[in-house]
Design an enzyme around this catalytic site. Sequence first.
Site, mmCIF file in Angstrom:
data_model
loop_
_atom_site.group_PDB
_atom_site.id
_atom_site.type_symbol
_atom_site.label_atom_id
_atom_site.label_comp_id
_atom_site.label_asym_id
_atom_site.label_seq_id
_atom_site.Cartn_x
_atom_site.Cartn_y
_atom_site.Cartn_z
ATOM 1 N N SER A 128 0.501 -0.791 -0.391
ATOM 2 C CA SER A 128 0.565 0.868 -0.466
ATOM 3 C C SER A 128 0.756 0.937 0.259
ATOM 4 O O SER A 128 1.170 1.598 -0.703
ATOM 5 C CB SER A 128 -0.922 0.256 1.272
ATOM 6 O OG SER A 128 -1.678 0.537 1.061
ATOM 7 N N ARG A 150 -11.573 6.099 10.115
ATOM 8 C CA ARG A 150 -11.106 4.820 10.701
ATOM 9 C C ARG A 150 -12.360 3.736 10.081
ATOM 10 O O ARG A 150 -12.138 2.743 9.021
ATOM 11 C CB ARG A 150 -10.903 3.915 11.679
ATOM 12 C CG ARG A 150 -10.712 3.146 11.490
ATOM 13 C CD ARG A 150 -9.840 2.653 11.064
ATOM 14 N NE ARG A 150 -8.145 1.616 11.009
ATOM 15 C CZ ARG A 150 -7.185 0.439 10.918
ATOM 16 N NH1 ARG A 150 -6.731 1.241 9.609
ATOM 17 N NH2 ARG A 150 -6.588 -0.364 10.989
ATOM 18 N N ASP A 164 -8.567 -6.964 -4.080
ATOM 19 C CA ASP A 164 -8.024 -5.200 -4.245
ATOM 20 C C ASP A 164 -8.849 -4.169 -4.903
ATOM 21 O O ASP A 164 -8.594 -3.589 -6.162
ATOM 22 C CB ASP A 164 -6.826 -4.929 -4.456
ATOM 23 C CG ASP A 164 -6.198 -3.886 -3.287
ATOM 24 O OD1 ASP A 164 -7.134 -2.900 -3.161
ATOM 25 O OD2 ASP A 164 -4.800 -4.101 -3.288
ATOM 26 N N HIS A 198 -7.617 -5.009 -0.380
ATOM 27 C CA HIS A 198 -6.415 -4.591 -0.204
ATOM 28 C C HIS A 198 -5.573 -4.981 0.670
ATOM 29 O O HIS A 198 -4.895 -5.408 0.961
ATOM 30 C CB HIS A 198 -6.904 -2.909 0.296
ATOM 31 C CG HIS A 198 -5.766 -2.248 0.455
ATOM 32 N ND1 HIS A 198 -4.765 -2.108 -1.227
ATOM 33 C CD2 HIS A 198 -5.367 -1.590 1.157
ATOM 34 C CE1 HIS A 198 -3.611 -1.412 -0.229
ATOM 35 N NE2 HIS A 198 -4.203 -0.747 0.973
ATOM 36 N N ASP A 199 -6.827 -5.429 2.301
ATOM 37 C CA ASP A 199 -5.548 -5.941 3.017
ATOM 38 C C ASP A 199 -5.256 -6.818 3.082
ATOM 39 O O ASP A 199 -4.060 -7.434 3.633
ATOM 40 C CB ASP A 199 -7.048 -6.229 4.085
ATOM 41 C CG ASP A 199 -7.078 -4.929 5.353
ATOM 42 O OD1 ASP A 199 -5.923 -4.606 4.972
ATOM 43 O OD2 ASP A 199 -7.772 -5.194 6.436
#
Lengths: 375, 375
Positions: free
Chosen positions: B154, B224, B319, B352-353
């Site tokens: 990232s 968040r 992602d 993405h994680d």
Amino acid sequence: MIQPQSVGVVEARTARFSAPLALKSGGTLDEYELVYETYGELNADRSNAVLVCHALSGSHHVAGHYADEPSNVGWWDNLIGPGKPLDTRRFFVIGVNNLGGCHGTTGPRSINPATGRHWGADFPFVTVEDWVTAQARLADMLGIERFAAVVGGSLGGMQAVSWSLQYPDRVANVVAIASAPKLSTQNIAFNEVARQAILSDPDFHGGHYYEHGVVPRNGLKLARMIGHITYLSDDSLAEKFGRSLRHGKALYSFDVEFEIESYLRYQGDKFAGFFDANTYLLTTKALDYFDPAFEHGGNLPAALARSRADFLVVSFTTDWRFSPSRSQELVYALLHNRRNVSYAEIDCAAGHDSFLLDDVHYHSVLRSYFDRIRT
Amino acid sequence: MIQPQSVGVVEARTARFSAPLALKSGGTLDEYELVYETYGELNADRSNAVLVCHALSGSHHVAGHYADEPSNVGWWDNLIGPGKPLDTRRFFVIGVNNLGGCHGTTGPRSINPATGRHWGADFPFVTVEDWVTAQARLADMLGIERFAAVVGGSLGGMQAVSWSLQYPDRVANVVAIASAPKLSTQNIAFNEVARQAILSDPDFHGGHYYEHGVVPRNGLKLARMIGHITYLSDDSLAEKFGRSLRHGKALYSFDVEFEIESYLRYQGDKFAGFFDANTYLLTTKALDYFDPAFEHGGNLPAALARSRADFLVVSFTTDWRFSPSRSQELVYALLHNRRNVSYAEIDCAAGHDSFLLDDVHYHSVLRSYFDRIRT
């Protein structure tokens, strides 16, 4: 074929209902008003009525403009009018603001007759099913036994589907555009962040902000900014704004630098200036709850077995809020029930908001479908 | 091959720098500290060092655990250790907390020596390039002239790419995972909403909340929550939470009903309990600004012409924050420059994680690449 025209000057009307409405949430509205507009003429057989259901931020003002507000044009004006795809020379079109709304229909901003104060957080939760029930009462009042079509985009499409389940004999055609049989986890997640932005705004005052002379403007602004990102495709945002810098270079500041920041702030501010935060909260919950398959153990074909309507389902390739696969779930479940279903997946770059645009292929599909409807 | 092991107990160290650091934003840091950790041993040739760059919410604590906090395990512990893909029997691995951070490195929560008070909003804007410059000074201090590899996921991948442009002779391999050569408009849009949530929190106090004994906890929580949605794929959210209702049915309340709501609130609260809001703001801006092609009229191949490194680029199919197409832009631009590039697109559901997970194909690719690096 005539040159498409506007329906011209329109007027909103108010229908008053004094028979109590039992709501799915368990609450009851003893009396309420629905604000609505109509375009075109109801024919002698009362067989040409089309109901247009609105989405999260829409209203009864679907087409035309007001005499004293010529720039206040209905949100689906490009679709509805003489010579337009939904042709008001043939159809009698009705737009209605849903219960819990903030455009004149009874909602949280209205006065609660029991207390003489604004309903605020005491307004009962309303669902897609409740809206449809209220719409059916309006149809009764207007002498419409059966709609030629019920039409809607996004949350409006959910209402159209629900019509075919709650009143299978009262709707001949359902047109569900950029819609889904239920929200995905991600959809709920975005709604939840939007709600938390509003609920945590110090000006929210537990939903009774009217009494304090304030509105939770900032929370509503944030909610709209989040929503707006999901209405547009990645590509359309890139096309419109790219990485354009307002000052041509980085200024290293939290003021607007990238043009997309300016756009989002503007959209958020504009929305927060007129929309009611409690309506926003209630409407996102109505979206979350809608799931006709829930009472059938998640079996959508079983849930749709009651439907008797013909269907047109339309999706857009770049819609990632309610992607084509969500529309296809609906199509498969209808086919399972041997319903007549037309399905069009339109290649349009604008994302979820495509349903509001006049893309030529999209409008051709709608025109062709409406043209075939017998009245 | 041994059974992969943890690096075990680790300790954070602090490096102090008193030579002024000129920042891209025009500001200067006269003195600063970087907190870092190392795993493995630097070899006699000083040729086996690998720098791991962290993303938005990461830190220098990349692997192992602290003696007094056995449950505080480094964020990339599954990757780094004896017998793990980045094998500390061969490599000397460094993790460093970036400038402006909130894990010990000089940042907004630190004391500004000029005023004796917290830096707060007066902390200068920092960029990816500034971070790399500071990391290079740390490398100097540790006696590392050239890294065997600079690795990151990232935002960490952006730093790895920038290393190859700022110090082409000091990095042999760049490993850029789930990264992009610049943010998209949509990426910036999500960052902007997150920033507005923080900036508009009444407890933000213009960034000088430390002096008021509060933190903009609510704004940071909202930020968040938004971020978290974008880190996960639609499918993985559906898989984890679906439409599960905590009470088995709708309660018609704004309390937690769907499990996804509980998850997001928990993640938001947890993050707001330890992360610094000013660091969040600065880091999202560093993300927005990163665009090595900008000074080359948007020509990425021209921007990458300086690079001398070999590259491994990895993306994940699900992602949608930094989609595979963004990694491919990087690959094409590198191929245009006839660089050695390996590219792997990993079929992993986690969005993405995924870069933090130990998907077997993903880790096999990394292991294979690291095994081939000569030291």
